[in-house]
Design an enzyme around this catalytic site. Structure first.
Site, PDB file in Angstrom:
ATOM      1  N   GLU A 138      10.359   1.962  -1.674  1.00 59.58           N
ATOM      2  CA  GLU A 138       9.842   1.924  -3.044  1.00 59.58           C
ATOM      3  C   GLU A 138       9.558   3.356  -3.486  1.00 59.58           C
ATOM      4  O   GLU A 138      10.103   3.819  -4.486  1.00 59.58           O
ATOM      5  CB  GLU A 138       8.561   1.069  -3.103  1.00 59.58           C
ATOM      6  CG  GLU A 138       7.921   0.994  -4.489  1.00 59.58           C
ATOM      7  CD  GLU A 138       6.598   0.238  -4.498  1.00 59.58           C
ATOM      8  OE1 GLU A 138       6.058  -0.047  -3.408  1.00 59.58           O
ATOM      9  OE2 GLU A 138       6.084  -0.053  -5.601  1.00 59.58           O
ATOM     10  N   GLY A 147       0.826  -1.208   0.000  1.00 57.52           N
ATOM     11  CA  GLY A 147       0.000   0.000   0.000  1.00 57.52           C
ATOM     12  C   GLY A 147       0.854   1.249   0.000  1.00 57.52           C
ATOM     13  O   GLY A 147       1.992   1.236  -0.480  1.00 57.52           O
ATOM     14  N   ASP A 152       5.669  -8.308  -9.519  1.00 56.00           N
ATOM     15  CA  ASP A 152       4.865  -7.472  -8.629  1.00 56.00           C
ATOM     16  C   ASP A 152       3.374  -7.563  -8.979  1.00 56.00           C
ATOM     17  O   ASP A 152       2.634  -8.285  -8.323  1.00 56.00           O
ATOM     18  CB  ASP A 152       5.390  -6.026  -8.658  1.00 56.00           C
ATOM     19  CG  ASP A 152       4.965  -5.195  -7.473  1.00 56.00           C
ATOM     20  OD1 ASP A 152       4.338  -5.749  -6.566  1.00 56.00           O
ATOM     21  OD2 ASP A 152       5.272  -3.983  -7.458  1.00 56.00           O
TER      22      ASP A 152
HETATM   23 ZN   LIG Z   1       4.257  -5.208  -4.314  1.00 54.06          ZN
END
Ligand SMILES: [Zn+2]
Length: 347
Positions: A208, A178, A286
């Site tokens: 990220e 999230g 992913d």
């Molecule tokens: Zn992920």
């Protein structure tokens, strides 16, 4: 089913692969979302093709999270989740993925008031039953959605502990994904501590879209054993050394980081730098459907944009198996299978 956008056969098709960072909901291709809309008589089934496709288009990370949410709104019942898990197994087997760990978003399922236990039981059953025939062994990770906050995180962990205690031994871990910038790590310390005490393994999306401090917090506060993405590690030499010393694997994905805007170009991805610096890394898709990629494409990109060689891929996949959350017995069998497949005359 073959990737509809693929015209050529990847030279890495037969290389045995391990995928450790893969979201079930991000693996539902648009034609299957459309089929779910029809099956569940959703209003979106009536949309013209272009308008339907627009639900899954985005230009930044918040937009991507909305596209992810749109997919989840088409997964209405446990049997829908089971169906898409079976579709994903077909794709993994076709790409020589011998082992995968798949996230299922417990946070989103609870937020949408769907029956979490039945859904997790349904997907675990599909992969346990279909795995041997389709060629991919699968374990599951129940994912907390960070921006939904502490209370829902505790409920996701409650479910993971309950299901594991009931004998669901292919549910091996708890993750957190999230919006990394939404809520601080401390809020989740209690929930993830309980998961760890119950024998569940921990992986956290960090570094990220946020900086190295987010990775430090995932390690120090949440006791992550692996980090999802971890791009920001390259900004912090001390962190790079710590990750290498503690053998914390970074679950990397190339196309994902460009499509969400975390990186400008694939060539800028630090995956090769991480590998050369002695860090454990894995290469993953992913959310392959939302990013229009698959694992073979990621390998092609790593070769062409980052200069990966066969030896790099082999050592990376061995390391991925060693850092997997599977049982010691399963890990030993998978390592043996991996070496056997590598020595196949077709490779
Ligand atoms: Zn992920």
């Amino acid at each position: 089913m073959a990737d509809p956008e693929r015209n050529t056969v990847s030279p890495w098709k037969l290389l045995p692969k391990v995928e450790l960072h893969l979201h079930l909901e991000g693996s539902v291709w648009p034609q299957d979302v459309r089929e779910l809309a029809r099956r569940n008589h959703l209003p979106s089934a009536e949309l013209p093709a272009k308008a339907f496709a627009r639900q899954f288009q985005y230009s930044d990370f918040p937009g991507f999270l909305l596209a992810f949410k749109s997919v989840t709104e088409h997964l209405c019942q446990p049997r829908d989740y089971a169906w898409v898990a079976g579709r994903l197994m077909d794709r993994l087997g076709a790409q020589s993925v011998i082992y995968a760990e798949i996230f299922i978003s417990g946070g989103v399922i609870l937020k949408q008031r769907k029956p979490l236990d039945e859904i997790v039981e349904a997907v675990c059953e599909v992969t346990r039953t279909d795995g041997p025939g389709k060629g991919t062994e699968v374990n599951w990770i129940l994912d907390i959605t960070r921006q939904f906050g502490r209370k829902l995180a505790e409920e996701v962990v409650d479910a993971a502990i309950r299901l594991r205690a009931a004998g669901l031994d292919n549910l091996v871990g708890v993750g957190m994904g999230g919006d990394e910038n939404s809520i601080e790590a401390n809020e989740f310390k209690h929930a993830l501590g309980r998961a760890r005490e119950a024998g569940l393994r921990i992986t956290i999306h960090a570094g990220e879209v946020a900086g190295p401090n987010s990775i430090w917090e995932a390690l120090d506060i949440l006791k992550a054993e692996r980090i999802g993405h971890g791009l920001a590690a390259r900004q912090d030499e001390r962190l790079m050394r710590h990750l290498a010393e503690k053998s914390i694997l970074l679950e990397c994905a190339l196309t994902s980081n460009v499509k969400t805007g975390a990186l400008q170009r694939i060539e800028d991805h630090p995956l090769k730098h991480f590998l050369r610096s002695g860090l454990a890394v894995s290469l993953n898709t992913d959310d392959p459907a939302l990013f229009s990629t698959d694992l073979e494409k990621e390998y092609d990109l790593a070769e062409t944009a980052l200069g990966f060689t066969r030896e790099d891929f082999v050592s990376m996949n061995r390391s991925a198996l060693e850092h997997s959350f599977t049982s010691p017995g399963s890990r030993a069998s998978l390592l043996e299978l991996f070496e056997r497949r590598l020595s196949s005359p077709q490779l």
